[in-house]
Scaffold this active site. Structure first.
Site, PDB file in Angstrom:
ATOM      1  N   CYS A   1      33.960  17.482  20.618  1.00 47.85           N
ATOM      2  CA  CYS A   1      34.568  16.473  21.494  1.00 47.85           C
ATOM      3  C   CYS A   1      35.276  17.209  22.619  1.00 47.85           C
ATOM      4  CB  CYS A   1      35.547  15.594  20.700  1.00 47.85           C
ATOM      5  SG  CYS A   1      36.265  14.297  21.732  1.00 47.85           S
TER       6      CYS A   1
ATOM      7  N   GLN B   1      42.537  16.320  14.897  1.00 46.08           N
ATOM      8  CA  GLN B   1      41.808  16.453  13.619  1.00 46.08           C
ATOM      9  C   GLN B   1      41.313  17.878  13.416  1.00 46.08           C
ATOM     10  OE1 GLN B   1      38.724  13.395  13.648  1.00 46.08           O
ATOM     11  NE2 GLN B   1      39.792  12.390  11.980  1.00 46.08           N
TER      12      GLN B   1
ATOM     13  N   ASP C   1      26.289   5.506  16.280  1.00 41.11           N
ATOM     14  CA  ASP C   1      26.481   6.905  15.871  1.00 41.11           C
ATOM     15  C   ASP C   1      25.100   7.525  15.689  1.00 41.11           C
ATOM     16  OD1 ASP C   1      27.138   9.328  14.682  1.00 41.11           O
ATOM     17  OD2 ASP C   1      28.644   8.467  13.331  1.00 41.11           O
TER      18      ASP C   1
ATOM     19  N   GLY D   1      30.086  13.295  21.514  1.00 38.81           N
ATOM     20  CA  GLY D   1      30.012  11.835  21.708  1.00 38.81           C
ATOM     21  C   GLY D   1      29.252  11.118  20.599  1.00 38.81           C
TER      22      GLY D   1
ATOM     23  N   ARG E   1      24.442  10.784  15.065  1.00 38.98           N
ATOM     24  CA  ARG E   1      24.509  12.141  14.506  1.00 38.98           C
ATOM     25  C   ARG E   1      23.688  12.295  13.239  1.00 38.98           C
ATOM     26  NH1 ARG E   1      30.844  12.715  14.094  1.00 38.98           N
ATOM     27  NH2 ARG E   1      30.570  10.502  13.677  1.00 38.98           N
TER      28      ARG E   1
ATOM     29  N   THR F   1      34.476   1.055  21.290  1.00 37.16           N
ATOM     30  CA  THR F   1      33.644   2.266  21.291  1.00 37.16           C
ATOM     31  C   THR F   1      32.232   2.028  20.730  1.00 37.16           C
ATOM     32  OG1 THR F   1      33.565   4.588  20.588  1.00 37.16           O
ATOM     33  CG2 THR F   1      34.639   3.067  19.072  1.00 37.16           C
TER      34      THR F   1
HETATM   35  N1  LIG Z   1      30.340   7.770  22.006  1.00 40.01           N
HETATM   36  C1  LIG Z   1      31.619   8.047  21.793  1.00 40.01           C
HETATM   37  N2  LIG Z   1      31.948   9.168  21.094  1.00 40.01           N
HETATM   38  C2  LIG Z   1      33.244   9.418  20.892  1.00 40.01           C
HETATM   39  C3  LIG Z   1      34.280   8.612  21.382  1.00 40.01           C
HETATM   40  N3  LIG Z   1      35.462   9.162  21.012  1.00 40.01           N
HETATM   41  C4  LIG Z   1      35.174  10.284  20.317  1.00 40.01           C
HETATM   42  N4  LIG Z   1      33.839  10.446  20.236  1.00 40.01           N
HETATM   43  C5  LIG Z   1      33.054  11.444  19.523  1.00 40.01           C
HETATM   44  O1  LIG Z   1      33.138  11.140  18.147  1.00 40.01           O
HETATM   45  C6  LIG Z   1      32.916  12.320  17.401  1.00 40.01           C
HETATM   46  C7  LIG Z   1      34.021  12.431  16.332  1.00 40.01           C
HETATM   47  O2  LIG Z   1      33.500  13.112  15.312  1.00 40.01           O
HETATM   48  P1  LIG Z   1      34.273  13.672  14.020  1.00 40.01           P
HETATM   49  O3  LIG Z   1      35.487  14.419  14.446  1.00 40.01           O
HETATM   50  O4  LIG Z   1      33.256  14.380  13.208  1.00 40.01           O
HETATM   51  O5  LIG Z   1      34.853  12.437  13.291  1.00 40.01           O
HETATM   52  P2  LIG Z   1      34.278  11.126  12.683  1.00 40.01           P
HETATM   53  O6  LIG Z   1      32.833  11.101  12.413  1.00 40.01           O
HETATM   54  O7  LIG Z   1      34.773  10.053  13.576  1.00 40.01           O
HETATM   55  O8  LIG Z   1      34.972  11.007  11.260  1.00 40.01           O
HETATM   56  P3  LIG Z   1      36.100  11.839  10.551  1.00 40.01           P
HETATM   57  O9  LIG Z   1      35.395  12.874   9.740  1.00 40.01           O
HETATM   58  O10 LIG Z   1      36.818  10.862   9.721  1.00 40.01           O
HETATM   59  O11 LIG Z   1      36.971  12.416  11.609  1.00 40.01           O
HETATM   60  C8  LIG Z   1      32.890  13.470  18.386  1.00 40.01           C
HETATM   61  O12 LIG Z   1      31.549  13.852  18.624  1.00 40.01           O
HETATM   62  C9  LIG Z   1      33.502  12.864  19.652  1.00 40.01           C
HETATM   63  O13 LIG Z   1      32.990  13.441  20.845  1.00 40.01           O
HETATM   64  C10 LIG Z   1      33.916   7.436  22.105  1.00 40.01           C
HETATM   65  O14 LIG Z   1      34.735   6.631  22.511  1.00 40.01           O
HETATM   66  N5  LIG Z   1      32.573   7.215  22.283  1.00 40.01           N
END
Ligand SMILES: Nc1nc2c(ncn2[C@@H]2O[C@H](COP(=O)(O)OP(=O)(O)OP(=O)(O)O)[C@@H](O)[C@H]2O)c(=O)[nH]1
Length: 260
Positions: A52, A68, A141, A108, A143, A129
């Site tokens: 991120c 995090q 998502d 993202g 990923r 989001t």
């Molecule tokens: N598309 C999009 N991606 C976001 C946004 N905010 C954060 N991200 C992305 O979300 C992802 C967060 O991933 P992780 O830190 O693995 O967390 P998570 O899958 O949300 O779950 P946790 O393991 O609980 O933290 C990163 O790739 C960020 O770039 C958003 O508003 N939109």
């Protein structure tokens, strides 16, 4: 397949950096130099973290990604109390923290930085989001965790780990890849901890020292720009709320309770 291993000067959390690529078949396993397992030593603490740029590098207050990453490194490096070691006089009562951060280049949630910025523009118009991603023609998502699982296998960490996450999809995807997750350790956003001290701190569940001795407003050390501080604000609360309500993240929505 492991393509390189660099040793670094002693650093808070890392004995080594291990770089991997997705080039099967793997030819060798690199075993992380973790403290030996003995009675009462919890399984390694693992954070699988997606890139991120905005949250980690430029200190955006829209998401909790930066804090995090810092929090995960901090928790993994916390000494672990081991009662079985302290039977001999003068024996240490703790061992060094054991675990790893697997950092995935999936900016993202897999849509890339440019699309994420476009999604932010839609969020500024009031969309959440998830909807913003969908409006751009992406999945909520995108990923995958195959590479993370391959890295964990390379590190011989696939046989019983504690996973730092609130994301049920991450847990499920890793289990499908054959990982054994013995415990999910939740990550409560620092700003939520500060506003509601009754929420359980991440890592405090079992076997992890949790120093509550932070400074003002939850400050702690850290590697990212957020590092010594917490993310907070309306944008973050909205983002986290959407993660809970639309993406099934396993976090208590404490601000919904009538007493708050
Ligand atoms: N598309 C999009 N991606 C976001 C946004 N905010 C954060 N991200 C992305 O979300 C992802 C967060 O991933 P992780 O830190 O693995 O967390 P998570 O899958 O949300 O779950 P946790 O393991 O609980 O933290 C990163 O790739 C960020 O770039 C958003 O508003 N939109």
């Amino acid at each position: 397949m492991p393509s390189g291993m660099k040793t670094r000067p002693k650093w808070t959390a890392s004995l080594g950096a291990h770089t991997s690529g997705a080039c099967p078949p793997r030819t060798k396993t690199y075993r992380l130099p973790l403290a030996p397992t003995s009675d009462g030593v919890p399984s390694p603490l693992i954070r699988i973290h997606s890139e991120c740029f905005t949250g980690e590098t430029v200190g955006s207050m829209r998401c909790d990604c930066g804090e995090q990453l810092d929090e995960a490194i901090r928790l993994i490096s916390q000494p672990i109390p081991v009662t079985s070691l302290s039977t001999l006089p003068g024996a240490p009562s703790t061992i060094p923290g054991r675990g790893a951060v697997i950092y995935l280049r999936q900016e993202g949630r897999g849509i890339g930085l440019l699309s994420k910025i476009r999604a932010y523009n839609l969020q500024d118009l009031g969309h959440d989001t998830v909807t913003a991603n969908l409006m751009l023609g992406h999945g909520a998502d995108e990923r995958g965790y195959e590479i993370a699982a391959a890295i964990l296998r390379d590190l011989a960490l696939d046989d019983g780990v504690r996973l730092l996450t609130n994301n049920p999809d991450k847990v499920e995807a890793l289990q499908k890849e054959g990982m054994t997750i013995v415990e999910r350790v939740q990550m409560v956003p620092r700003s939520w901890q500060a506003r509601n001290p009754n929420l359980q701190l991440a890592g405090s569940a079992r076997g992890q020292c949790c120093d509550r001795g932070q400074g003002r407003r939850g400050e702690r050390g850290g590697a990212t720009l957020i590092g010594g501080n917490s993310v907070h604000g309306e944008d973050l609360d909205k983002y986290l709320r959407t993660k809970v309500l639309r993406m099934g993240h396993m976090l208590p929505l404490w601000m919904e309770s009538p007493e708050q």
